[in-house]
Design a protein around this motif. Structure first.
Motif, PDB file in Angstrom:
ATOM      1  N   ARG A 189      17.767  23.232  -6.411  1.00 42.18           N
ATOM      2  CA  ARG A 189      16.343  23.077  -6.085  1.00 42.18           C
ATOM      3  C   ARG A 189      15.443  23.486  -7.244  1.00 42.18           C
ATOM      4  O   ARG A 189      14.389  22.886  -7.463  1.00 42.18           O
ATOM      5  CB  ARG A 189      16.012  23.857  -4.816  1.00 42.18           C
ATOM      6  CG  ARG A 189      16.608  23.209  -3.559  1.00 42.18           C
ATOM      7  CD  ARG A 189      16.369  24.016  -2.292  1.00 42.18           C
ATOM      8  NE  ARG A 189      16.980  23.341  -1.148  1.00 42.18           N
ATOM      9  CZ  ARG A 189      18.264  23.426  -0.825  1.00 42.18           C
ATOM     10  NH1 ARG A 189      19.078  24.175  -1.575  1.00 42.18           N
ATOM     11  NH2 ARG A 189      18.744  22.782   0.219  1.00 42.18           N
ATOM     12  N   CYS A 242      24.992  19.362  -2.428  1.00 42.19           N
ATOM     13  CA  CYS A 242      24.321  18.756  -3.577  1.00 42.19           C
ATOM     14  C   CYS A 242      25.381  18.203  -4.527  1.00 42.19           C
ATOM     15  O   CYS A 242      26.482  18.746  -4.630  1.00 42.19           O
ATOM     16  CB  CYS A 242      23.449  19.773  -4.311  1.00 42.19           C
ATOM     17  SG  CYS A 242      22.079  20.417  -3.318  1.00 42.19           S
ATOM     18  N   GLY A 250      21.058  15.916   3.200  1.00 43.31           N
ATOM     19  CA  GLY A 250      19.983  16.656   3.850  1.00 43.31           C
ATOM     20  C   GLY A 250      20.314  17.252   5.196  1.00 43.31           C
ATOM     21  O   GLY A 250      19.864  18.340   5.521  1.00 43.31           O
ATOM     22  N   ASP A 251      21.125  16.583   6.023  1.00 40.45           N
ATOM     23  CA  ASP A 251      21.308  17.081   7.386  1.00 40.45           C
ATOM     24  C   ASP A 251      22.765  17.342   7.754  1.00 40.45           C
ATOM     25  O   ASP A 251      23.113  17.390   8.936  1.00 40.45           O
ATOM     26  CB  ASP A 251      20.697  16.092   8.395  1.00 40.45           C
ATOM     27  CG  ASP A 251      21.359  14.713   8.302  1.00 40.45           C
ATOM     28  OD1 ASP A 251      22.343  14.588   7.551  1.00 40.45           O
ATOM     29  OD2 ASP A 251      20.884  13.791   8.971  1.00 40.45           O
ATOM     30  N   GLU A 284      21.468  14.632  -2.604  1.00 39.11           N
ATOM     31  CA  GLU A 284      21.672  15.735  -1.665  1.00 39.11           C
ATOM     32  C   GLU A 284      22.005  15.209  -0.277  1.00 39.11           C
ATOM     33  O   GLU A 284      21.635  14.085   0.086  1.00 39.11           O
ATOM     34  CB  GLU A 284      20.431  16.621  -1.589  1.00 39.11           C
ATOM     35  CG  GLU A 284      19.209  15.954  -1.014  1.00 39.11           C
ATOM     36  CD  GLU A 284      18.081  16.931  -0.748  1.00 39.11           C
ATOM     37  OE1 GLU A 284      18.343  18.148  -0.682  1.00 39.11           O
ATOM     38  OE2 GLU A 284      16.934  16.471  -0.601  1.00 39.11           O
TER      39      GLU A 284
END
Length: 246
Positions: free
Chosen positions: A135, A215, A176-177, A174
């Motif tokens: 990030r 990631c 995400g969920d 990435e």
């Protein structure tokens, strides 16, 4: 009782045959010669290392100059790709306004190349020298008006794998969920058919308190194929700027 004469050893003189040395060091050099030899060896090693470093710098400079020439040639033909003017319109390609904006645009991109960006087919890529979590790397790229790189073709993948030179670099992919719904942060549509995962990846390993792997990175295994890793662990990263962007 006889009178004691002089001590038998008092006047004794020891004579050595001519040419005979009392101390024979053989082939061992004197301490000063040993020090001098060490210094000369160190100096020679330093000169060889300096020569190798200068050769490497010259090689990199020649490659950079070649890339700059290619970038300049392509950028000078950028009339249709230039960003729009303040009013949102694009001036005719022969107008002074477009010519000036082309020069400004060219200057900004060449300056970017001079600061360590690599040019490839209409885009420039920044390969970091330090490490950050995913990030933080993403935020760095945004601060440079760029994105963590997406990979849209085999040609681009081969370029990134080649330039990463066996390193571990974050890319802008990435999950995400946690349902294997991978997405590119620059908005590029992710396609499993056009992905370059290493065999057995992504495997979403659990790193305990640091969380699961979510990631993606360029990985040395498989000559730069992708691996998923924990986003909180620092790695090098790659930013990308599109030549047609603002």
């Amino acid at each position: 009782m006889a009178t004691e004469g002089p001590d038998l050893y008092e006047n004794l003189k020891i004579r050595y045959p001519r040419g005979e040395q009392v101390l024979d060091f053989g082939s061992r050099p004197s301490p000063s010669r040993r020090v001098l030899g060490t210094l000369l060896a160190m100096g020679l090693a330093a000169l060889l290392a300096l020569g190798a470093a200068l050769t490497a710098v010259a090689t990199l400079r020649a490659r950079d100059q070649a890339e700059l020439r290619v970038a300049r040639a392509e950028l000078e033909a950028l009339g249709p790709l230039l960003p729009p003017g303040p009013d949102g319109s694009r001036s005719p390609s022969d107008s002074p306004d477009v010519a000036q904006r082309r020069r400004d645009f060219l200057g900004r991109w060449l300056q970017g190349l001079g600061l360590g960006w690599r040019y490839h087919k209409g885009k420039i890529y920044y390969f970091s020298w330090d490490e950050k979590p995913w990030r933080e790397a993403k935020e760095f790229c945004l601060s440079k008006r760029a994105q963590l790189t997406s990979v849209t073709s085999r040609d681009e993948q081969e370029f990134l794998a080649r330039e990463s030179r066996g390193g571990y670099y974050w890319i802008g992919l990435e999950d995400g969920d946690r349902n294997d719904t991978w997405r590119w942060v620059d908005g590029t549509v992710y396609s499993p058919a056009n992905s370059f995962w290493a065999p057995g990846q992504p495997d979403r390993q659990d790193h305990g308190q640091q969380g699961r792997e979510g990631c993606a990175q360029i990985h040395p295994v498989g000559t730069g194929l992708w691996n998923d890793h924990n986003c909180n662990i620092p790695f090098l990263w790659i930013c990308k700027r599109d030549l047609g962007g603002p």
